[in-house]
Write a protein that holds these residues in place. Structure first.
Motif, PDB file in Angstrom:
ATOM      1  N   ALA A 143       0.824  -1.207   0.000  1.00  0.00           N
ATOM      2  CA  ALA A 143       0.000   0.000   0.000  1.00  0.00           C
ATOM      3  C   ALA A 143       0.860   1.260   0.000  1.00  0.00           C
ATOM      4  CB  ALA A 143      -0.925  -0.014   1.216  1.00  0.00           C
ATOM      5  N   ARG A 144       1.888   1.274   0.860  1.00  0.00           N
ATOM      6  CA  ARG A 144       2.766   2.448   0.929  1.00  0.00           C
ATOM      7  C   ARG A 144       3.520   2.642  -0.390  1.00  0.00           C
ATOM      8  NH1 ARG A 144       0.100   2.980   4.964  1.00  0.00           N
ATOM      9  NH2 ARG A 144       0.859   3.250   7.099  1.00  0.00           N
ATOM     10  N   VAL A 145       4.036   1.552  -0.959  1.00  0.00           N
ATOM     11  CA  VAL A 145       4.771   1.641  -2.220  1.00  0.00           C
ATOM     12  C   VAL A 145       3.869   2.194  -3.319  1.00  0.00           C
ATOM     13  CG1 VAL A 145       5.832   0.279  -4.067  1.00  0.00           C
ATOM     14  CG2 VAL A 145       6.484  -0.132  -1.684  1.00  0.00           C
ATOM     15  N   SER A 146       2.648   1.706  -3.393  1.00  0.00           N
ATOM     16  CA  SER A 146       1.718   2.154  -4.427  1.00  0.00           C
ATOM     17  C   SER A 146       1.451   3.652  -4.318  1.00  0.00           C
ATOM     18  CB  SER A 146       0.412   1.376  -4.334  1.00  0.00           C
ATOM     19  OG  SER A 146       0.632   0.000  -4.555  1.00  0.00           O
ATOM     20  N   ARG A 147       1.231   4.123  -3.095  1.00  0.00           N
ATOM     21  CA  ARG A 147       0.969   5.550  -2.893  1.00  0.00           C
ATOM     22  C   ARG A 147       2.180   6.401  -3.277  1.00  0.00           C
ATOM     23  NH1 ARG A 147      -1.690   5.009   3.121  1.00  0.00           N
ATOM     24  NH2 ARG A 147      -3.514   3.755   2.496  1.00  0.00           N
ATOM     25  N   ASN A 148       3.369   5.960  -2.870  1.00  0.00           N
ATOM     26  CA  ASN A 148       4.570   6.753  -3.142  1.00  0.00           C
ATOM     27  C   ASN A 148       4.907   6.769  -4.622  1.00  0.00           C
ATOM     28  OD1 ASN A 148       4.977   7.488  -0.443  1.00  0.00           O
ATOM     29  ND2 ASN A 148       6.107   5.609  -0.005  1.00  0.00           N
ATOM     30  N   VAL A 149       4.775   5.615  -5.295  1.00  0.00           N
ATOM     31  CA  VAL A 149       5.031   5.587  -6.736  1.00  0.00           C
ATOM     32  C   VAL A 149       4.021   6.460  -7.467  1.00  0.00           C
ATOM     33  CG1 VAL A 149       5.091   4.141  -8.797  1.00  0.00           C
ATOM     34  CG2 VAL A 149       6.161   3.341  -6.678  1.00  0.00           C
ATOM     35  N   ALA A 150       2.768   6.456  -7.023  1.00  0.00           N
ATOM     36  CA  ALA A 150       1.753   7.326  -7.632  1.00  0.00           C
ATOM     37  C   ALA A 150       2.146   8.788  -7.512  1.00  0.00           C
ATOM     38  CB  ALA A 150       0.396   7.082  -6.974  1.00  0.00           C
ATOM     39  N   GLN A 151       2.693   9.154  -6.343  1.00  0.00           N
ATOM     40  CA  GLN A 151       3.130  10.548  -6.154  1.00  0.00           C
ATOM     41  C   GLN A 151       4.292  10.882  -7.080  1.00  0.00           C
ATOM     42  OE1 GLN A 151       4.693  11.470  -2.257  1.00  0.00           O
ATOM     43  NE2 GLN A 151       4.338  13.654  -2.521  1.00  0.00           N
ATOM     44  N   HIS A 152       5.239   9.956  -7.248  1.00  0.00           N
ATOM     45  CA  HIS A 152       6.353  10.210  -8.162  1.00  0.00           C
ATOM     46  C   HIS A 152       5.860  10.370  -9.599  1.00  0.00           C
ATOM     47  CE1 HIS A 152       8.846   9.505  -4.800  1.00  0.00           C
ATOM     48  NE2 HIS A 152       8.900   8.193  -4.847  1.00  0.00           N
ATOM     49  N   LEU A 153       4.858   9.575  -9.986  1.00  0.00           N
ATOM     50  CA  LEU A 153       4.318   9.669 -11.341  1.00  0.00           C
ATOM     51  C   LEU A 153       3.619  11.007 -11.572  1.00  0.00           C
ATOM     52  CD1 LEU A 153       2.907   6.049 -11.760  1.00  0.00           C
ATOM     53  CD2 LEU A 153       4.746   7.087 -13.107  1.00  0.00           C
ATOM     54  N   GLU A 154       3.089  11.579 -10.515  1.00  0.00           N
ATOM     55  CA  GLU A 154       2.395  12.855 -10.643  1.00  0.00           C
ATOM     56  C   GLU A 154       3.334  14.048 -10.498  1.00  0.00           C
ATOM     57  OE1 GLU A 154      -0.471  12.422  -7.573  1.00  0.00           O
ATOM     58  OE2 GLU A 154      -1.900  11.301  -8.818  1.00  0.00           O
ATOM     59  N   THR A 155       4.581  13.800 -10.100  1.00  0.00           N
ATOM     60  CA  THR A 155       5.526  14.903  -9.870  1.00  0.00           C
ATOM     61  C   THR A 155       6.804  14.700 -10.681  1.00  0.00           C
ATOM     62  OG1 THR A 155       6.292  13.753  -7.853  1.00  0.00           O
ATOM     63  CG2 THR A 155       4.600  15.456  -7.585  1.00  0.00           C
ATOM     64  N   ALA A 156       7.778  14.015 -10.119  1.00  0.00           N
ATOM     65  CA  ALA A 156       9.099  13.907 -10.748  1.00  0.00           C
ATOM     66  C   ALA A 156       9.062  13.231 -12.109  1.00  0.00           C
ATOM     67  CB  ALA A 156      10.052  13.149  -9.817  1.00  0.00           C
ATOM     68  N   LEU A 157       8.130  12.295 -12.307  1.00  0.00           N
ATOM     69  CA  LEU A 157       8.082  11.528 -13.554  1.00  0.00           C
ATOM     70  C   LEU A 157       6.952  11.979 -14.488  1.00  0.00           C
ATOM     71  CD1 LEU A 157       8.629   7.960 -12.034  1.00  0.00           C
ATOM     72  CD2 LEU A 157      10.350   9.483 -13.027  1.00  0.00           C
TER      73      LEU A 157
END
Length: 349
Positions: free
Chosen positions: A69-83
């Protein structure tokens, strides 16, 4: 998802990826990371500790669920920002500590987008083994020439000018983010960790042409708080030395320019002078403080060299049994530094 095996430090430059992503926590990244890698953690420090504690003390299944769950949320944030602005043909290389779940989970999600994702086999541990091998298990690969000289002879500046002329150099003080001596750390700056320094140094060594000599600035085996690895330290001890010899007034002028960041901060300069208390009497330090207060910085620099740095240099030089070639210069202005750099670049071939 492609599993990538890194067989040498030099191979990092040849990998066909646009960017290297460190998926570990911020503290892991801060301690050491592959040079040039960006940090996009799939678990931050608190999350990593929480998942690890549950895994060991409570339930492996619950830990995996929470981690996912934590990984999914953090990767989603990276996709919306840095990536968010990465193109369709984006090719990232991802690694974690051992090339396992964190990097694998991140890579799987990015792969679903259509990006060509690589995962470093063995993760950071693979990189660390290559660094240790390069700095501890094999001899330094190049002939070494040492640029020596008293404090204030502009050795680092000359070194950089030699590099600009095509000479092969490693700027040890630049990698260590420290200019040597108690005045060497720039105000507000910090040195890298020992592991990060080793990583940067090992990569610099891997990029050398082993058929050509390399110029290094004379150092002790410690630059600030960082220690030089044994392979490079042994090579430096055995290497021939070229000494820059300049008069005290030219050196004082150079030092006031080179350390202008410290001179500009009276409180910082006061602290640096006070740090010499173990070596000099209070009366002497009071005179140095007075020179700083009246902003007679060239006289202060000259006295520091004559009363502190030059005697220490001579004691060190007496322990060396290597004869120095001497390059004399009356000035340390731009034309003089260019002439010295040209001479040294020619020696390096």
């Amino acid at each position: 998802m492609q599993r990538i095996t890194l067989t040498s430090l030099a191979a990092l430059d040849a990998l066909p990826f646009d960017e290297v992503i460190d998926a570990r926590s911020p503290s892991e990244y801060a301690e050491d990371h592959l040079p040039g890698a960006i940090n996009l953690p799939v678990l931050d420090d608190l999350e990593r500790a929480e998942v690890g504690t549950i895994y060991v003390q409570e339930s492996r299944l619950r830990a995996r669920k929470l981690g996912a769950a934590r990984v999914s949320r953090n990767v989603a944030q990276h996709l919306e920002t840095a990536l968010a602005d990465k193109p369709a043909d984006y090719k990232p290389l991802i690694y974690c500590w051992r090339g396992g779940q964190r990097s694998g989970s991140f890579a799987m999600i990015l792969g679903q987008i259509g990006w060509q994702v690589g995962v470093l086999e063995g993760g950071w541990k693979t990189w660390r083994k290559l660094v240790q091998h390069a700095l501890y298990e094999v001899p330094f690969p190049n002939p070494v020439l040492i640029l020596d000289g008293n404090t204030g002879t502009a050795k680092t500046e000359i070194l950089l000018r030699v590099a600009a002329r095509g000479g092969q150099v490693i700027d040890l003080e630049g990698l260590a983010r420290h200019r040597g001596s108690l005045f060497g750390l720039a105000p507000g700056d910090t040195q890298p960790s020992q592991k990060a320094f080793k990583s940067a140094l090992a990569l610099a060594v891997s990029r050398l042409d082993p058929t050509r000599p390399v110029l290094l600035e004379a150092e002790s085996n410690r630059i600030g708080q960082l220690r030089l690895p044994p392979s490079i330290w042994r090579a430096m001890q055995d290497a021939p030395r070229i000494k820059i010899d300049a008069p005290i007034d030219a050196r004082a002028t150079w030092l006031t320019q080179a350390y202008s960041d410290i001179i500009a901060d009276p409180d910082e300069l006061r602290l640096r002078i006070d740090a010499l208390a173990p070596f000099h009497a209070q009366a002497t330090r009071a005179e140095w403080h007075q020179l700083a207060e009246i902003q007679d910085f060239e006289t202060l620099a000259a006295r520091l060299m004559v009363e502190h740095y030059d005697p220490r240099y001579e004691r060190t030089a007496l322990r060396r049994e290597l004869a120095n070639e001497v390059l004399k210069t009356e000035r340390l202005d731009d034309p003089a530094l260019e002439a010295l750099a040209a001479t040294l670049a020619a020696r390096l071939g």
